[in-house]
Every structure is written in C-alpha cells, then in structure tokens.
Design an enzyme around this catalytic site. Structure first.
Site, PDB file in Angstrom:
ATOM      1  N   GLU A 176      88.674 -44.799  49.024  1.00  0.00           N
ATOM      2  CA  GLU A 176      88.101 -45.029  48.086  1.00  0.00           C
ATOM      3  C   GLU A 176      89.382 -46.199  46.870  1.00  0.00           C
ATOM      4  OE1 GLU A 176      88.987 -41.000  45.635  1.00  0.00           O
ATOM      5  OE2 GLU A 176      87.255 -40.192  47.017  1.00  0.00           O
ATOM      6  N   GLU A 380      83.953 -36.255  51.333  1.00  0.00           N
ATOM      7  CA  GLU A 380      84.215 -35.513  50.900  1.00  0.00           C
ATOM      8  C   GLU A 380      83.517 -34.875  50.001  1.00  0.00           C
ATOM      9  OE1 GLU A 380      88.570 -37.055  48.094  1.00  0.00           O
ATOM     10  OE2 GLU A 380      88.540 -37.779  50.256  1.00  0.00           O
TER      11      GLU A 380
HETATM   12  O1  IFM Z   1      92.550 -35.003  45.942  1.00  0.00           O
HETATM   13  C1  IFM Z   1      91.719 -36.603  46.103  1.00  0.00           C
HETATM   14  C2  IFM Z   1      91.077 -37.136  47.089  1.00  0.00           C
HETATM   15  O2  IFM Z   1      93.045 -37.374  47.737  1.00  0.00           O
HETATM   16  C3  IFM Z   1      90.563 -38.298  47.032  1.00  0.00           C
HETATM   17  N1  IFM Z   1      89.133 -38.165  46.613  1.00  0.00           N
HETATM   18  C4  IFM Z   1      89.304 -37.381  44.914  1.00  0.00           C
HETATM   19  C5  IFM Z   1      90.122 -35.749  45.201  1.00  0.00           C
HETATM   20  C6  IFM Z   1      90.146 -34.842  44.525  1.00  0.00           C
HETATM   21  O3  IFM Z   1      90.383 -35.078  43.141  1.00  0.00           O
END
Ligand code: IFM
Length: 489
Positions: A176, A380
């Site tokens: 990200e 994710e």
């Molecule tokens: O916890 C975060 C992660 O570190 C990166 N993506 C989003 C998740 C939830 O906010």
C-alpha cells in the site's frame, strides 16, 4: 447477518479450486513487538506512536502481539487453522538497522526461523519487504520524498533476498504505497506525520522507484524463479452526481494510476500530472526512472476493504470528507482537495467503512480488464468488529458473526469474479491476529484470532474456525456459525 433463506444463502457451497491459495496476513510492526531487541533500531512508527496525540491511547508497537517471542506457537496456530499461505512483512530496521550498511544477522535469523517454520508446516511464505516501518535515520535524511531512500531500499532488499531467497518463492516489494505517501506525507495520519502535498507526490515517485529497483534485486538474487509482486490498496470510487465522473477520474489518477501507471505501463498519465500541477512539477522524475520502475510482475496484490462515493465540492456547503481515514489536518489528496467524499450507505465495520462486497468483484474484473495476463491475488481483505469473548462449557469462544458474514460475502464476490474469467490466484484474510491498527492503536480488532493484550492469550474466533473449514472443504461453509464452532480445530 442475512437469514439462511435470503438470496445470500446461495453463496454457501461455492467451491474454490484446489490450487486457489487461501491464507492470512499480518505485518511486522503490527504484531512483532520486541521493538528494542535483536539489534532493531527505531522506525518512523516508533517515533510517531510516541508522539502525543498521534495514536489512540498513545498505543505503540513496543509489545504488540509479542509475536517475536511467540513465533513457534503462532506457527502452530497457523498450522492448526490449516492456512495454505501466510503473508508477513519484514522489518527493515531489524534486518538493516539504521537503513544502511551491512545486514544484521540476528534480524535475518528471526525471519529465517519464520520461513523454515512455515515450510516445515506446509505453509507457503509470502514475504513483503516494506509494510511501513522505515528506519528513522532515513526519515531524518528526508524520508520517501528523498530520492536516495529508493536506493537504500534496493540495498535492504538485496540483503533480505540473499538470506531468504532460497526458500521464499513469492516476494512483494511494497504494501500500500498509497498509505506510505499520502497518509505519511500528505494527511499526517500515518508516520512520519508530515502534511506537505509536494512531498507526498515526491514520495509516490520514490516509492515507485524503490519498487522497480527492488524487483531487479529480487530477480538477480532469488534462487529459482521467484514470483514478484506489489500490493496496492485500490480505491473503488462511485457516485451518481453529475460531477461524480470527474471526481472518480481524479481519485483513480491519484490513488490508483499513480502506481499502476509507472509500475505496469511505464508512464505517469497526463491527467495525473495536470491535476497536480499546482502542487509539483514532477521534476523529481529523472531520465531512466520510468524504465527502472516498469518491471515485469508475476502477480498483482490487491487489498480491498470498502468503496468511496465522490463528487466535486461546490465550494459552498461544508465539504464532506468521508474517505475512511483519520483527519489529522493535512490532505491525502494533493491537487484534488475539492473532491468530496460523501457519507455512504451501511452496514459499516468498526472502522466506519461500508461493507460492499460487490466493490471487490467490480475491482477484480476491472483490473483483469486493464492488465490482462497479470494474475491477481487478494493480499488483504477483512473487517474490524468489537468482538467479545464468551466463556461456555467448551471453553472460551469469540462469536464474531459479523466478521464471518463479511468474509462469506467477500469470498462469494471473489468467486463471482473467478466465474467472470478473472485470473485470481488466492485470498489472504486480514488479519491472522488482532494487532496494532496504526493510528487507531489497539482499539480496532481485525483478527480471526483474538489476542488478549494483557495475557497474550490467543483465542480462535468463529471466523477463524469458519476460514479453517473453508480451506479444508474448499467450499464456502454453511451460514450456521454454531456448527462451525462446534467443530474441533
Ligand atoms: O491494518 C491495515 C494494514 O496494515 C494495511 N491494510 C489495511 C489494514 C486495515 O486498516
């Protein structure tokens, strides 16, 4: 929750192919703790979380889930759940304290034990090189807006791949970079907490450059034929106002194409340069940079949680800022501050993020169309809810029915994308453990395993049992959560 006889019950039983990888994910600073051990030096998150007012309750990652000391039992937990893959990140300040110079053998030894422990248990390691813990010394030298940081990252990547590249097959450069650049240097909600639009855009470019240089190092040093990827948090923007198309274009340019453009097409789109002309002239892009960034990838990591609804601000009414991020004074949208982020329809998770599984399907189909031939992986997806532990005759349980429902709906959306021809290779649930949720500290729980932060006791939630059942059966389990939790792990 939907009733068992609702149309959503048709999701139950949907089947995933044996080679579709299902697992879970975490990140170093969020779970490891041991912030001052093994030669690790402070990262920007150590500094930021110690700064009054930056994190909920002043929480830090000093102890977190104490995963550093509980590695073996956490590995056993992953095996009990039946995870097929585990995505973790490597802490740069553990491996190369201070961000330059030789590798730290103690730091590498920890990740080596992690990788060996995964392989011994038949779990595929998926390693992310950067999930936001930049060595503080590099921030002191300018951070990501400083070009040299990209070259330091390539050096760190080389140390890491030299040590682990004989056993880790799948490498992700950055997690990200949108957050690193725009929340770290634009809005100030993330470390290092700067609020400078031009610096945020310079950070975008140097993160892209870091990615390209690291991909080259991975290919140079990894044994065998690595799968190389990057993980992006794409923004799925919607809106039915007459100005929504313009707002959606701007969000897509700044949030999505600022990364996919150089990484996957070798260019920054003209509209992005135009939208940000009042902020920067992009002179930090030097000859040869785009070729260095534009490296072939084997898989694209997709992080998805929710959607945004946008239109252009009329300049009169109070501007809505429901973009899902903490307001810390600065803007994460340099040059596009007049995009309005409107309140959305629920239901919502504990983060206040709307639950929109169709957005995941839409995103996967769109990415497949934009980048045909590039396999995708959901690196994710998950949800925070305020879980409770209940003590029943069979022991402690966490009946997190909302998370089960969230995951079921999103797995079903992924299944629909597969049915529409998307080359989707796997799905990693965020997160294995409750953990340090950045500016929200320990107030938000994303885990499929509950962590009691006083005792460090782990309790598998119903969602963990549900995921375990999905992995073992290859089918989306029944909605009847009690039958899931009745099953021994
Ligand atoms: O916890 C975060 C992660 O570190 C990166 N993506 C989003 C998740 C939830 O906010």
């Amino acid at each position: 929750m939907s009733a068992p006889d609702s149309p959503d019950s048709r999701d139950t039983g949907l089947e995933f192919a044996p080679d579709f990888v299902i697992g879970s994910a975490t990140a170093s600073y969020q779970i490891e703790g041991a912030a001052h051990e093994g030669g690790r030096t402070p990262s920007i998150w150590d500094t930021f979380s110690r700064t009054p007012g930056k994190t909920w309750n002043g929480d830090t990652g000093d102890v977190a889930d104490d995963h550093y000391h509980r590695l073996e039992s956490d590995l056993d937990l992953m095996a009990d759940l039946g995870l097929e893959a585990y995505r973790f990140s490597i802490a740069w300040p553990r491996v190369q304290p201070g961000g330059s110079g030789p590798a730290n053998a103690t730091g590498l030894a920890f990740y080596s034990r992690l990788v060996d422990g995964l392989l011994d248990r038949g779990i595929r390691p998926i390693a992310t090189l950067y999930h936001w813990d930049l060595p503080q010394e590099l921030e002191d030298a300018g951070g990501w807006p400083n070009r040299d940081t990209a070259f330091r990252f390539a050096e760190y990547a080389a140390h890491t791949v030299e040590a682990l590249g004989d056993r880790v097959h799948t490498w992700t450069t950055l997690n990200e970079p949108w957050c690193s650049a725009y929340l770290g240097y634009g809005s100030g909600a993330h470390a290092p907490g700067r609020t400078e639009g031009a610096a945020a855009l310079a950070a975008v470019h140097h993160l892209n450059l870091a990615h390209g240089l690291a991909v080259q190092e991975i290919r140079r040093l990894a044994v065998a034929d690595p799968d190389v990827s990057v993980t992006l948090n794409f923004h799925v923007a919607r809106g039915d106002h007459e100005t929504s198309p313009e707002a959606r274009r701007r969000v897509d340019a700044l949030a999505n194409r600022a990364f996919t453009g150089p990484m996957l097409r070798g260019t920054y789109d003209g509209d992005l340069i135009g939208d940000t002309a009042g902020v920067t002239d992009w002179a930090f892009v030097r000859d040869g940079d785009l070729a260095a960034i534009h490296q072939p990838l084997d898989v694209l990591g997709v992080n998805y949680y929710s959607t945004v609804t946008v239109r252009m601000w009329d300049g009169v009414s109070p501007r809505a800022r429901n973009d899902g991020h903490k307001d810390m004074g600065g803007s994460p949208w340099p040059g596009s501050e007049h995009v309005e982020f409107l309140p959305q329809a629920g239901p919502f998770t504990d983060m206040g993020w709307n639950i929109a599984p169709d957005g995941l399907e839409e995103l996967l189909v769109s990415l497949h169309g934009q980048f045909p031939g590039l396999p995708l992986m959901i690196t994710e997806n998950g949800a925070a809810f305020p879980d409770e532990v209940v003590h029943a005759s069979g022991g402690a349980r966490v009946p997190d029915a909302e998370r089960v429902d969230y995951l079921r709906r999103h797995f079903a959306a992924a299944h629909r994308a597969l049915a529409r021809g998307v080359d989707l290779r796997g799905y990693l649930v965020w997160s294995l453990l409750d953990n340090f949720e950045w500016g929200y500290g320990y107030s938000k729980r994303f885990g499929i395993v509950r962590v009691d932060y006083d005792t460090q006791v782990r309790t598998v939630k119903d969602s963990g049992r549900w995921l375990s059942q999905l992995i073992r059966s290859r089918r989306i389990p029944e909605l009847d959560v009690p039958s899931v939790r009745a099953r021994p792990l």
